[in-house]
Design an enzyme around this catalytic site. Structure first.
Site, mmCIF file in Angstrom:
data_model
loop_
_atom_site.group_PDB
_atom_site.id
_atom_site.type_symbol
_atom_site.label_atom_id
_atom_site.label_comp_id
_atom_site.label_asym_id
_atom_site.label_seq_id
_atom_site.Cartn_x
_atom_site.Cartn_y
_atom_site.Cartn_z
ATOM 1 N N LYS A 50 0.840 -1.207 0.000
ATOM 2 C CA LYS A 50 0.000 0.000 0.000
ATOM 3 C C LYS A 50 0.873 1.254 0.000
ATOM 4 C CE LYS A 50 -3.834 -2.492 2.010
ATOM 5 N NZ LYS A 50 -4.634 -2.900 3.175
ATOM 6 N N GLN A 94 -5.074 -1.795 9.239
ATOM 7 C CA GLN A 94 -4.934 -3.105 8.620
ATOM 8 C C GLN A 94 -5.553 -4.186 9.507
ATOM 9 O OE1 GLN A 94 -3.746 -3.645 5.513
ATOM 10 N NE2 GLN A 94 -4.149 -5.818 5.709
ATOM 11 N N ASP A 117 -11.370 2.295 3.377
ATOM 12 C CA ASP A 117 -11.692 0.870 3.202
ATOM 13 C C ASP A 117 -13.195 0.676 2.969
ATOM 14 O OD1 ASP A 117 -9.528 -0.970 3.331
ATOM 15 O OD2 ASP A 117 -9.267 -0.557 5.468
HETATM 16 N N1 GUN Z 1 -7.071 -7.156 5.617
HETATM 17 C C1 GUN Z 1 -7.314 -7.894 4.511
HETATM 18 N N2 GUN Z 1 -7.834 -7.121 3.528
HETATM 19 C C2 GUN Z 1 -7.914 -5.874 4.034
HETATM 20 C C3 GUN Z 1 -8.345 -4.635 3.494
HETATM 21 O O1 GUN Z 1 -8.798 -4.523 2.358
HETATM 22 N N3 GUN Z 1 -8.256 -3.568 4.325
HETATM 23 C C4 GUN Z 1 -7.786 -3.666 5.596
HETATM 24 N N4 GUN Z 1 -7.755 -2.555 6.343
HETATM 25 N N5 GUN Z 1 -7.376 -4.796 6.122
HETATM 26 C C5 GUN Z 1 -7.433 -5.898 5.344
#
Ligand code: GUN
Length: 280
Positions: A50, A94, A117
């Site tokens: 990211k 996350q 998200d």
């Molecule tokens: N863990 C697995 N996929 C995601 C996601 O798309 N966003 C976040 N914040 N955590 C995750």
């Protein structure tokens, strides 16, 4: 006939380039805060990816790596600080969080305007209604891949395997918004194989390596594989038994290089959208 491979890396690069150009053209200053708690190795990889994508797009990323012992109070306090910080347009915590932390409580603390998200109940509600600013990243990435292959969802039988809040449920909504006839399957579904065999578009979000086998797939189906698993040899693989399903499908997404890179590209799009919403 062998399926055409939908190249998620290429589509993702295109989306990120569009975001980069948009930011450059308008001279936008955009910031994304990424919070990681503990040392889950998979989460570390995602967070690094990211951050890299932010660099490519010209988004400033702020990483907050907290120890596994972080208390809920401390984490909520950080979210409050980020909510109030004008340089931070998007906040991403996350998941999964260590077990002693309540994920729902943390997500609900994020300002809905910074919830890139789209996990906050306010944003989930908007997705349900079909009037939304933030795209749910992984499902939106799947839709982008479907579109990139020139597939029209309208009227198609769509089967989603998995009903998580992050993927299965919002995926069903996006397919429905495009006039698909949508079935959501899960661990209690009877005759899963027969239901899957009806699908013109089959989305696998199960979390089990090789779960979708060729006998579950209709000839010529479009197969979207959301899974990220490791097999017995530690190799990255999806939920779909790729080799045998690729013999039957018309289009298929590989793992790695399919849905994974798209999730991050859509996150970049959302972060710019967050900036726009906050500038209004
Ligand atoms: N863990 C697995 N996929 C995601 C996601 O798309 N966003 C976040 N914040 N955590 C995750």
């Amino acid at each position: 006939m062998a399926a055409q491979i939908i190249d998620g890396k290429a589509v993702s690069a295109k989306v990120k380039e569009e975001v980069r150009q948009e930011i450059e053209r308008e001279g936008l200053e955009v910031g994304l805060a990424v919070v990681i708690v503990g040392d889950d190795p998979a989460s570390r990889v995602y967070v690094n990816n990211k951050k890299k994508a932010c660099e490519v797009c010209g988004i400033k990323s702020y990483e907050y790596a907290l120890p596994a012992e972080t208390t809920e109070e401390q984490l909520l306090e950080l979210v409050d600080t980020l909510n109030a910080d004008d340089k931070v347009n998007g906040i991403l915590v996350q998941l999964p969080l260590p077990k002693h932390l309540n994920e729902e409580k943390v997500i609900e603390r994020i300002s809905p305007m910074k919830d890139v998200d789209a996990f906050h109940a306010a944003n989930v509600g908007k997705i349900m209604i079909g009037n939304y600013a933030f795209l749910p990243c992984t499902p939106a990435g799947c839709m982008e891949l479907i579109h990139s292959a020139g597939i029209d969802v309208s009227g198609k039988e769509c089967v989603v395997i998995g009903r998580s809040n992050i993927v299965g449920k919002p995926m069903a909504m996006l397919l429905l918004h495009e006039n698909g006839t949508v079935t959501v399957c899960h661990s209690r579904t009877k005759d899963l194989k027969e239901v899957c065999r009806r699908a013109d578009i089959l989305v696998a979000a199960v979390g089990r390596a090789g779960f979708v086998t060729a006998d579950m797939v209709k000839d010529g189906a479009v197969v979207i594989d959301v899974g990220i698993n490791r097999n017995a040899d530690g190799k990255l693989c999806g939920d779909v038994a790729y080799d045998e399903v690729a013999e039957k499908a018309s289009f298929i997404t590989p793992v790695p290089g399919g849905v994974g890179p798209m999730t991050i590209a859509m996150l970049m799009k959302n972060t710019v959208m967050a900036k726009r919403i906050q500038s209004k």
